[in-house]
Design an enzyme around this catalytic site. Sequence first.
Site, mmCIF file in Angstrom:
data_model
loop_
_atom_site.group_PDB
_atom_site.id
_atom_site.type_symbol
_atom_site.label_atom_id
_atom_site.label_comp_id
_atom_site.label_asym_id
_atom_site.label_seq_id
_atom_site.Cartn_x
_atom_site.Cartn_y
_atom_site.Cartn_z
ATOM 1 N N GLU A 235 0.815 -1.218 0.000
ATOM 2 C CA GLU A 235 0.000 0.000 0.000
ATOM 3 C C GLU A 235 0.848 1.268 0.000
ATOM 4 O O GLU A 235 1.750 1.429 0.825
ATOM 5 C CB GLU A 235 -0.939 0.017 1.213
ATOM 6 N N LYS B 111 -8.550 -1.161 1.134
ATOM 7 C CA LYS B 111 -9.563 -1.620 2.080
ATOM 8 C C LYS B 111 -10.283 -2.781 1.423
ATOM 9 O O LYS B 111 -10.982 -2.615 0.421
ATOM 10 C CB LYS B 111 -10.554 -0.508 2.432
#
Length: 873
Positions: A672, A689
């Site tokens: 990420e 997410k």
Amino acid sequence: MPPTSSICVVESLLVQNGRVHSKQAHEERFCAGLNQLGASITNSELRQFWDAVWQLLPKNGSWFPRVEAYPLADNAARLACWLRPAPALKTGAKLWVYTGADVRTQPTIKGPDLATLAEIRGRAAARGADDALLVGENGRVLETTTAAVLWWRGDTLCCVPPGKTLASTTVAAVADIALLLGYKVAREWVTLNELRECEVWIVNALHGIRVVTEICGEFADSVAVPAGAERVLGRAEEIPAVWERKPVSENRSRAGENGAFTSWELASQLENWASGLGEQALTGVGLLPAGENYGVFVNKQRFKKFCDAYTRGAVVLSDGRAPGGCDFELVSSKIEFSGNLELLFEKFFRGSENAFWLDSSRVIEGLSQFSIMGHSIGHAAETLTARAGSGVVLCHTGAGERTATTALEGDIFSVLEHRIATTKVAQRDEFPFDYAGGYVGYLGYGLKAECGSANEYKASEQDSVWVRATHTFVYDHAACELWILVLTGSAHIASAEQWISNAKNTICGLYDTDALRDSHSAGETARVAPEGLLSESVMLEGVALKQVSAGSITAEPGAPGSDAPGGRDPLATAALVEHDAQTYTALVERAQRVLQAGDSYEVCLTSRIKMPVTGAAGCAATGRDAAGYNETGYDEAEFAWRAYRRLRSLNPAPYAAFLQLNGLRVLCSSPERFLKISAFGECETKPIKGTVRRGRTAAEDEILRARLGADAKTRAENLMIVDLLRNDLSRVCERGSVQVPAFMRVESYATVHQLVSTITGRLRADVSAPAAARACFPGGSMTGAPKISTMRIIENLERRARGVYAGSLGFFSFNGAADLNIVIRTAVIQNGSCEIGAGGAVVLDSEPTAEYEEMLLKASVVAEAVLNSSRAG
């Protein structure tokens, strides 16, 4: 208004969104002019005037203010600040040549010769030119009547030697931009014929940089002014009278008729300040006529880089130093390379106390093309350490008995911002990557205390450690090129060049190839043959290392099989986790009650593995044998390195990293991105997410991937974080620039599928990379929404510090760029202990048992690497 023949002091500025190039240099030049006028204004009064000007200039848009001083009786002076919007853009500049005596004056004193310059410019305008190019009687090119002349000789930006130039401060700024962008700068004289063979630019504060599209004709000062020709941009006679204490409403009326000036506060407050000085200094704010259309002509990539850097204020000369007056030089060279990066790090950097590897072990086009490894040693080395909320940052320099520590006031964000803004680095080569020397390190989650959320619990390690990188390798995975960079002072350039030469020779020796040639000096790229790179086992400093992989692991994982989740059953990790299933699901349910009460929309809940990795307890916890020890006992550096090699093999990731800083070791396989900022202010964040394991068969893998992309609960999590990060970026980006070019896309990694969105924007000119990181920290995917209140909820639930985990690591570059990840899928090893964090987002639709299993899945691959690190050797 004084007559046009009166001597006056004029300083012209360019304001871009409240930012002014070279403030101190402008002030010093203006002060020198006042001294030559013999004005009796005191330093204190002048300081008040300049402070008022800096504080009250418009904070948005492009403006062209001029600060002027005119002599009054009894050595008094009238000070005035004039303001007008920056002129519209134009596609280039056509010059007509004027040959004759040098009619210029000193840059701080502009008297009667202004009229002569305007007259010459009027002659050029009558011939259809934008300006006149001044050529001295000795045949040397000087400048135009309004701007300095720059020209290109290959990759060298040339300008006339310092002297009576009309735009010396602006030239210095552009020259520094050239150095930062990797070009050379030279000051030399040029003849008109030589100039005609070059690419020519002209530059001043008002117009910025313009490309000269044509140099035509020639006239001398004996040529009569053609009938009907008028002075272009004549100065004093075209400026409206100074508004001497007239009401603000009257000022508004006068300016409103011209439809341009809107900053009424500037007029009124400057007038109020002037009234306190009596007749000694009167001020006014007025409008200059629109005049000609000047601007920037972007006709090539190199020119666009200059224009972007110039208008964004990427270079600020805080002390008026001439080009070349830099703190450091970034010496560089390039070779072709397609070998094993692990062995490079092992050979050159792992033995250093402060070393780093920002490792794109999973290459994704456009996202993770470059890997950066290096260390911080020698005269240019510096380490910054900080505890959140302490109000100081400790700066460590030197080594051994010569180590020195200085306490710097501020937090790590402000200190990094100041360090980067005030460090001037000359760059020899133009790089294909954003990194151009700078600081590498991490921002621990506890730094939320510097961002609006107090800490109840303190981490055992430093909340932040950053090192100034001195020796760096940057590997271009797409081009198979290795850049070797050394940051050094001017007195050590020869030793830096020798280090680079030795490094290339060492690489040649490792791979048993022909001697490398320096691509910088020889004009061609040195080559390392791709054949016969490494045998199965290679001796490095007496240590036998088995080859794990060549270069990096490719972007597309192989067909998923039974070992897809990293070869370890996530449930086998459960015994190691701080919270058992019952405790963790109870925390999830508590978080959901908070959500039901309306105190948050989403809570990122985490747990951790914390275990010893040394002594008898460490052997029992990790199941290790003697492979993790050397002759004198446990070797933490060796253990951590083996574990990281295992981790990058099990779970290659685009934002992976290995840090050993200040006794701490961070083993990261993050997928990420937290925040990427280019040197010109383009920024991007990529929150994750939604996570699901890879399938054990190709069919199962595709089903899981499709299910993740369609899951309503997961999409709700992602949407809330996207909204949060859009809000974070909007605080630091130009209005209207924040976009979401990629929304809820499934990305596949070696062990998991994840749902990822991308948010982009363009930073405001007054926002630095560290300031932008502060505004967005911690990453919203590790907190939930709304951020500040949810972080307090998290602390009440978890009741511990997260440490490095859930923070960010990466680099801040001297050119204004930055690239930072989110610290997840990470082990932190220090003082015989290892800590691994993992968690996930809790929303109202969350199923507590599923949240527990997702947390175990994320922790399992990192635990596998640590528990079986001996396999890497």
